[in-house]
Design an enzyme around this catalytic site. Structure first.
Site, PDB file in Angstrom:
ATOM      1  N   ILE A 198       1.123   6.975  -0.179  1.00 37.31           N
ATOM      2  CA  ILE A 198       0.430   6.007   0.664  1.00 37.31           C
ATOM      3  C   ILE A 198      -1.014   5.844   0.214  1.00 37.31           C
ATOM      4  CG2 ILE A 198      -0.297   5.479   3.029  1.00 37.31           C
ATOM      5  CD1 ILE A 198       1.923   7.526   3.892  1.00 37.31           C
ATOM      6  N   CYS A 199      -1.483   4.593   0.154  1.00 39.29           N
ATOM      7  CA  CYS A 199      -2.893   4.348  -0.126  1.00 39.29           C
ATOM      8  C   CYS A 199      -3.570   3.946   1.175  1.00 39.29           C
ATOM      9  CB  CYS A 199      -3.048   3.241  -1.161  1.00 39.29           C
ATOM     10  SG  CYS A 199      -4.754   2.829  -1.489  1.00 39.29           S
ATOM     11  N   LEU A 200      -4.210   4.911   1.827  1.00 36.55           N
ATOM     12  CA  LEU A 200      -4.900   4.630   3.087  1.00 36.55           C
ATOM     13  C   LEU A 200      -6.154   5.494   3.119  1.00 36.55           C
ATOM     14  CD1 LEU A 200      -4.816   3.183   5.852  1.00 36.55           C
ATOM     15  CD2 LEU A 200      -3.591   5.147   6.753  1.00 36.55           C
ATOM     16  N   ASN A 224       0.800  -1.223   0.000  1.00 38.35           N
ATOM     17  CA  ASN A 224       0.000   0.000   0.000  1.00 38.35           C
ATOM     18  C   ASN A 224       0.834   1.274   0.000  1.00 38.35           C
ATOM     19  OD1 ASN A 224      -1.620  -2.120   2.048  1.00 38.35           O
ATOM     20  ND2 ASN A 224      -2.746  -1.309   0.293  1.00 38.35           N
TER      21      ASN A 224
END
Lengths: 199, 149
Positions: free
Chosen positions: A91-93, A83
């Site tokens: 960041i993939c959040l 991620n």
């Protein structure tokens, strides 16, 4: 910057410094400039993960509209995680995007990132290459992530068998980081990595 | 037995009214395997603002003894005696000047995500659809348990 943003960051700063996690050296924040628009975060790699005992540095930018919009956060320390982009540190959040809520703080963001290191979401990837490796070749993913943590985040676990492959590419005159990216992306298959570099 | 329309949480078509083909197509896609795309189609989108009416109906408080000294979850400043406070239906309280700009942007409580209604018909439809999908799953589960459980 708007008053509410500055006042909040100052209070959050204290919250992090006084927190239990800071006492355990699990999270940390520092000012980068004096107007509270840019901060430097630090999280410790969680135990029982390939990131264990590494120190990961984050670039945190506070938008003018904070806390109505999330802080912009990026990994400055290079990391191998489904991620997180291994190239840019993006960041993939969800909470840093559409699921942000105004009651979240620097402390909760840092703890969420630490939780992300412990529980990757390969079905919602930021780095497709890492995510594929995570799903199809988990053991190699763990080794690679450990290797990156050792190299870039100061974690203590060496990975000698990977180092010898890196050395072979280095002996051919390939830049070390470039060799690491190629080998990591090719599941440490030396022939394939060599091919991607020289084709 | 409940009528078809009650059970499906919808109304019969009025005289001369045409079915909404786009809606049916969207439902068909969601119900078939394409549901996995749901997150990409809707999930990335931020929830819309709370409806003006719902925001106007939020009760206003002046400070009471129990709130004194507690921090507002949005600005983190402690509530002071002259502050005007607003309470969400979930009982979370904020400075009026802190919660109102948030609700103009997103319909949920910043602390617990309790949702207020919105003026966005597509979003409301999506929410109903999600609720129906959940009910359906629960019913299937129940049926399964009654047969094999």
């Amino acid at each position: 910057m708007a008053n509410i943003a500055v006042a909040r960051i100052k209070r959050e700063f204290k919250e992090v410094v006084k927190s239990e996690e800071a006492a355990k050296c699990a999270i940390k924040v520092e000012l980068v400039d004096n107007n509270f628009t840019e901060l430097r975060g630090e999280i410790a790699g969680p135990p029982d993960t390939p990131y264990e005992s590494g120190t990961f540095i984050l670039e945190i930018k506070i938008p003018e509209t904070y806390p109505f919009n999330p802080p912009k956060v990026r990994f400055q320390t290079k990391i191998w995680h489904p991620n997180i982009s291994s190239v840019t540190g993006a960041i993939c959040l969800d909470i840093l995007r559409d699921q942000w809520a105004a009651a979240m703080t620097l402390r909760t963001v840092l703890l969420s990132l630490q939780a992300l290191l412990a529980a990757a979401e390969p079905d919602d990837p930021q780095d497709a290459v890492v995510a594929r490796q995570f799903k199809e070749n988990y053991e190699i993913y763990v080794k690679t992530a450990k290797h990156w943590s050792y190299k870039y985040a100061g974690a203590p676990n060496r990975t000698p068998e990977l180092d010898s492959k890196l050395k072979q590419l280095a002996d051919m005159g390939v830049d070390e980081h470039r060799a690491r990216v190629a080998l990591s992306s090719c599941d440490w298959d030396l022939a394939r990595a060599t091919e991607t570099i020289f084709s | 037995m409940a009528s078809y329309f009650d059970e499906h949480d919808c109304e019969p078509l009025g005289p001369g009214e045409q079915p909404n083909h786009f809606l049916h197509l969207a439902r068909l896609l969601l119900d078939s395997g394409v549901a996995a795309l749901e997150g990409q189609m809707f999930g990335e989108k931020k929830a819309p603002p709370a409806s003006k009416e719902a925001v106007e109906q939020l009760p206003t408080y002046s400070l009471s003894g129990t709130d004194l000294g507690k921090p507002c979850p949005v600005c983190l400043l402690e509530f002071a005696p002259d502050d005007m406070l607003k309470a969400m239906p979930c009982k979370h309280r904020f400075h009026a000047s802190c919660i109102l700009p948030w609700l103009q942007q997103t319909n949920s409580c910043p602390v617990c995500r309790h949702e207020l209604p919105t003026d966005d018909t597509d979003y409301e439809e999506f929410k109903r659809q999600k609720g129906r999908a959940k009910d359906r799953e629960a019913r299937i589960e129940q049926l399964h348990d009654s047969m094999f459980g």
